[in-house]
Design a protein around this motif. Structure first.
Motif, PDB file in Angstrom:
ATOM      1  N   ARG A  13       0.818  -1.217   0.000  1.00  0.00           N
ATOM      2  CA  ARG A  13       0.000   0.000   0.000  1.00  0.00           C
ATOM      3  C   ARG A  13       0.851   1.266   0.000  1.00  0.00           C
ATOM      4  O   ARG A  13       0.447   2.278  -0.551  1.00  0.00           O
ATOM      5  N   ALA A  14       2.012   1.198   0.641  1.00  0.00           N
ATOM      6  CA  ALA A  14       2.913   2.358   0.650  1.00  0.00           C
ATOM      7  C   ALA A  14       3.553   2.560  -0.722  1.00  0.00           C
ATOM      8  O   ALA A  14       3.965   3.664  -1.053  1.00  0.00           O
ATOM      9  N   GLY A  15       3.634   1.497  -1.502  1.00  0.00           N
ATOM     10  CA  GLY A  15       4.210   1.582  -2.841  1.00  0.00           C
ATOM     11  C   GLY A  15       5.472   0.772  -3.012  1.00  0.00           C
ATOM     12  O   GLY A  15       5.757   0.273  -4.078  1.00  0.00           O
ATOM     13  N   SER A  16       6.257   0.660  -1.948  1.00  0.00           N
ATOM     14  CA  SER A  16       7.503  -0.108  -1.968  1.00  0.00           C
ATOM     15  C   SER A  16       8.117  -0.096  -0.575  1.00  0.00           C
ATOM     16  O   SER A  16       7.672   0.654   0.301  1.00  0.00           O
ATOM     17  N   GLN A  17       9.139  -0.909  -0.397  1.00  0.00           N
ATOM     18  CA  GLN A  17       9.876  -0.875   0.861  1.00  0.00           C
ATOM     19  C   GLN A  17      10.478   0.506   1.085  1.00  0.00           C
ATOM     20  O   GLN A  17      10.430   1.045   2.194  1.00  0.00           O
ATOM     21  N   SER A  18      11.022   1.074   0.035  1.00  0.00           N
ATOM     22  CA  SER A  18      11.645   2.402   0.140  1.00  0.00           C
ATOM     23  C   SER A  18      10.624   3.467   0.507  1.00  0.00           C
ATOM     24  O   SER A  18      10.909   4.343   1.330  1.00  0.00           O
ATOM     25  N   ALA A  19       9.454   3.402  -0.091  1.00  0.00           N
ATOM     26  CA  ALA A  19       8.413   4.398   0.198  1.00  0.00           C
ATOM     27  C   ALA A  19       7.961   4.295   1.649  1.00  0.00           C
ATOM     28  O   ALA A  19       7.816   5.318   2.335  1.00  0.00           O
ATOM     29  N   LEU A  20       7.744   3.089   2.141  1.00  0.00           N
ATOM     30  CA  LEU A  20       7.352   2.917   3.539  1.00  0.00           C
ATOM     31  C   LEU A  20       8.465   3.407   4.456  1.00  0.00           C
ATOM     32  O   LEU A  20       8.202   4.108   5.431  1.00  0.00           O
ATOM     33  N   ALA A  21       9.687   3.073   4.125  1.00  0.00           N
ATOM     34  CA  ALA A  21      10.830   3.502   4.931  1.00  0.00           C
ATOM     35  C   ALA A  21      10.902   5.024   5.031  1.00  0.00           C
ATOM     36  O   ALA A  21      11.079   5.577   6.121  1.00  0.00           O
ATOM     37  N   ARG A  22      10.757   5.697   3.894  1.00  0.00           N
ATOM     38  CA  ARG A  22      10.805   7.170   3.896  1.00  0.00           C
ATOM     39  C   ARG A  22       9.718   7.750   4.796  1.00  0.00           C
ATOM     40  O   ARG A  22       9.962   8.670   5.575  1.00  0.00           O
ATOM     41  N   LYS A  23       8.524   7.210   4.686  1.00  0.00           N
ATOM     42  CA  LYS A  23       7.395   7.717   5.470  1.00  0.00           C
ATOM     43  C   LYS A  23       7.573   7.470   6.967  1.00  0.00           C
ATOM     44  O   LYS A  23       7.057   8.222   7.783  1.00  0.00           O
ATOM     45  N   LEU A  24       8.303   6.416   7.306  1.00  0.00           N
ATOM     46  CA  LEU A  24       8.527   6.096   8.713  1.00  0.00           C
ATOM     47  C   LEU A  24       9.832   6.688   9.255  1.00  0.00           C
ATOM     48  O   LEU A  24      10.089   6.614  10.447  1.00  0.00           O
ATOM     49  N   GLY A  25      10.656   7.223   8.359  1.00  0.00           N
ATOM     50  CA  GLY A  25      11.918   7.801   8.792  1.00  0.00           C
ATOM     51  C   GLY A  25      12.977   6.767   9.131  1.00  0.00           C
ATOM     52  O   GLY A  25      13.817   6.979  10.010  1.00  0.00           O
ATOM     53  N   VAL A  26      12.918   5.637   8.430  1.00  0.00           N
ATOM     54  CA  VAL A  26      13.917   4.583   8.608  1.00  0.00           C
ATOM     55  C   VAL A  26      14.517   4.256   7.243  1.00  0.00           C
ATOM     56  O   VAL A  26      14.056   4.750   6.220  1.00  0.00           O
ATOM     57  N   SER A  27      15.532   3.410   7.237  1.00  0.00           N
ATOM     58  CA  SER A  27      16.147   3.026   5.967  1.00  0.00           C
ATOM     59  C   SER A  27      15.347   1.912   5.296  1.00  0.00           C
ATOM     60  O   SER A  27      14.604   1.170   5.958  1.00  0.00           O
TER      61      SER A  27
END
Length: 77
Positions: A13-27
């Motif tokens: 739903r976030a779009g990708s691992q990278s997209a979720l990471a960015r939104k959560l402030g993690v790598s």
């Protein structure tokens, strides 16, 4: 749905691992590790992930947010 499947759905739903990471402030590597090793999202990211993706906290971490407590009114979502 298992917590692992809920985490996979949140990534989708976030779009990708990278997209979720960015939104959560993690790598992106952190998200990858959650998927590969722990199979669940760390507790400190559950509520923000629920808000961003619509995947319920009860599905993401049933050990912290059990459904039965919610049904009894002990937890409001």
């Amino acid at each position: 749905m298992t917590p692992f499947e809920a985490l996979e759905a949140a990534v989708e739903r976030a779009g990708s691992q990278s997209a979720l990471a960015r939104k959560l402030g993690v790598s992106q590597t952190a998200v990858w590790k959650w998927l590969q090793s722990s199979k669940r999202i760390p507790a400190e990211h559950v509520l923000k992930t629920e808000k961003m993706t619509g995947i319920s906290r009860h599905l993401l971490r049933p050990d912290i947010y059990p459904m039965d407590l919610c049904e009894k009114g002990a937890i409001s979502s």
